[in-house]
Scaffold this active site. Structure first.
Site, PDB file in Angstrom:
ATOM      1  N   LYS A   1      64.385  55.562 -25.422  1.00 18.89           N
ATOM      2  CA  LYS A   1      63.849  54.267 -25.304  1.00 18.89           C
ATOM      3  C   LYS A   1      62.201  54.571 -25.761  1.00 18.89           C
ATOM      4  O   LYS A   1      61.717  55.193 -25.115  1.00 18.89           O
ATOM      5  CB  LYS A   1      63.628  53.815 -23.765  1.00 18.89           C
TER       6      LYS A   1
ATOM      7  N   GLY B   1      55.747  45.528 -15.403  1.00 17.52           N
ATOM      8  CA  GLY B   1      55.257  45.745 -13.770  1.00 17.52           C
ATOM      9  C   GLY B   1      54.475  44.335 -13.301  1.00 17.52           C
ATOM     10  O   GLY B   1      54.178  44.305 -12.135  1.00 17.52           O
TER      11      GLY B   1
ATOM     12  N   ALA C   1      61.224  44.434 -19.125  1.00 21.21           N
ATOM     13  CA  ALA C   1      59.808  44.672 -18.539  1.00 21.21           C
ATOM     14  C   ALA C   1      59.351  43.006 -18.100  1.00 21.21           C
ATOM     15  O   ALA C   1      59.719  42.185 -18.828  1.00 21.21           O
ATOM     16  CB  ALA C   1      58.653  44.984 -19.505  1.00 21.21           C
ATOM     17  N   GLY C   2      58.848  43.095 -16.805  1.00 20.20           N
ATOM     18  CA  GLY C   2      58.240  41.759 -16.420  1.00 20.20           C
ATOM     19  C   GLY C   2      59.148  40.996 -15.466  1.00 20.20           C
ATOM     20  O   GLY C   2      58.929  39.908 -14.841  1.00 20.20           O
TER      21      GLY C   2
ATOM     22  N   ASN D   1      62.841  48.043 -13.532  1.00 22.21           N
ATOM     23  CA  ASN D   1      62.179  48.978 -12.672  1.00 22.21           C
ATOM     24  C   ASN D   1      61.605  48.742 -11.287  1.00 22.21           C
ATOM     25  O   ASN D   1      62.176  48.560 -10.122  1.00 22.21           O
ATOM     26  CB  ASN D   1      61.654  50.295 -13.295  1.00 22.21           C
ATOM     27  N   SER D   2      60.351  47.961 -11.649  1.00 22.06           N
ATOM     28  CA  SER D   2      59.678  47.577 -10.379  1.00 22.06           C
ATOM     29  C   SER D   2      60.029  46.587  -9.455  1.00 22.06           C
ATOM     30  O   SER D   2      59.898  46.559  -8.195  1.00 22.06           O
ATOM     31  CB  SER D   2      58.064  47.131 -11.007  1.00 22.06           C
TER      32      SER D   2
END
Length: 267
Positions: free
Chosen positions: A101, A162, A189-190, A211-212
């Site tokens: 990645k 995040g 992301a986001g 992830n977050s």
């Protein structure tokens, strides 16, 4: 239907990260609950060759083994092409995979990728035999350039890493899907909640990497299950064919051409 990444079939359309969890055990349980077969990790955070973070590394290995999945090292923290290429080569040696990645960050405030350094790094890594999954913004031209270089997978952001803001520019994301019909598109992301992921899948995106949103939830394990279900729902809806919005109301049971016993006054 399975997801295919660089000729590798996968049963899950959710890719998940291994950072920010309250404990290694919670991380393991959340990853397994998600059903994800691809787990991302950063060499800068995790260096099994030096026995750094040995407990986390062992738990990640267990997750990958139980899910019959794969590791996806990332170049998080790199700020130029040279640094990213060096880290990618180290990751290939340590983790024994040519998947990477690719992240090259150009701004420390919103962690926005540097498009110029990203293209340079992608070109170098592709020539060296890497299977590159580039993290980029929702810029159509950048995504086209990456695809033309040979990146079979493109990973535009929904919003900055995040933030949990969800899909800030749905039009941009829809346009990328329309203009790159043969690319594998993974929204990265986001993402903040399962409905964000579901919406992206309804647009025709192939998978979601997050992830977050799971790691920072009050209950990461339960949230992982929720994301898995949301992604599946969105994917199935896209395949089924979503009705087009209308400007005017239409009765769900029109009287025209319906049997007389369904019409007003019918017996």
């Amino acid at each position: 239907m399975s997801l295919t990444i660089y000729d590798q079939p996968l049963n899950s359309r959710l890719l998940i990260g291994s950072a920010l969890y309250p404990s290694p055990e919670v991380m393991k349980q959340a990853i397994l609950a998600s059903g994800a077969q691809v787990v991302t990790l950063s060499l800068k955070r995790q260096n099994p060759a030096a026995l750094a973070g040995e407990t986390i590394w062992r738990y990640i290995q267990e997750c990958v083994a139980q899910s019959k999945g794969f590791l996806l090292p990332n170049t998080a923290g790199c700020k130029n092409a040279k640094e990213a290429v060096t880290l990618a080569k180290m990751s290939r040696e340590i983790f024994a995979t040519d998947w990477i990645k690719l992240e090259v960050i150009g701004d420390d405030y919103n962690l926005q990728p540097d498009p110029f350094e990203l293209l340079n790094a992608a070109e170098t890594l592709l020539k060296d035999g890497f299977k590159v999954l580039p993290y980029c913004t929702d810029d159509l031209v950048l995504c086209q350039r990456l695809y033309d270089l040979g990146c079979q997978v493109i990973m535009p952001w929904a919003s900055p890493i995040g933030t949990g803001k969800g899909l800030m520019n749905p039009y941009n994301l829809e346009t990328i899907r329309l203009r790159l019909p043969d690319a594998t598109l993974i929204l990265d992301a986001g993402i903040g909640k399962p409905s964000d992921a579901c919406l992206a899948m309804e647009m025709g995106y192939d998978a979601i990497l997050l992830n977050s949103a799971v790691a920072l939830a009050d209950n990461p394990v339960q949230m992982a299950r929720a994301f898995a279900q949301g992604i599946e729902a969105g994917s199935q809806a896209y395949v089924a064919g979503i009705m087009q919005p209308r400007q005017t109301a239409h009765p769900s049971t029109p009287t025209l051409d319906t049997p007389f016993w369904h019409q007003p006054g019918g017996q």
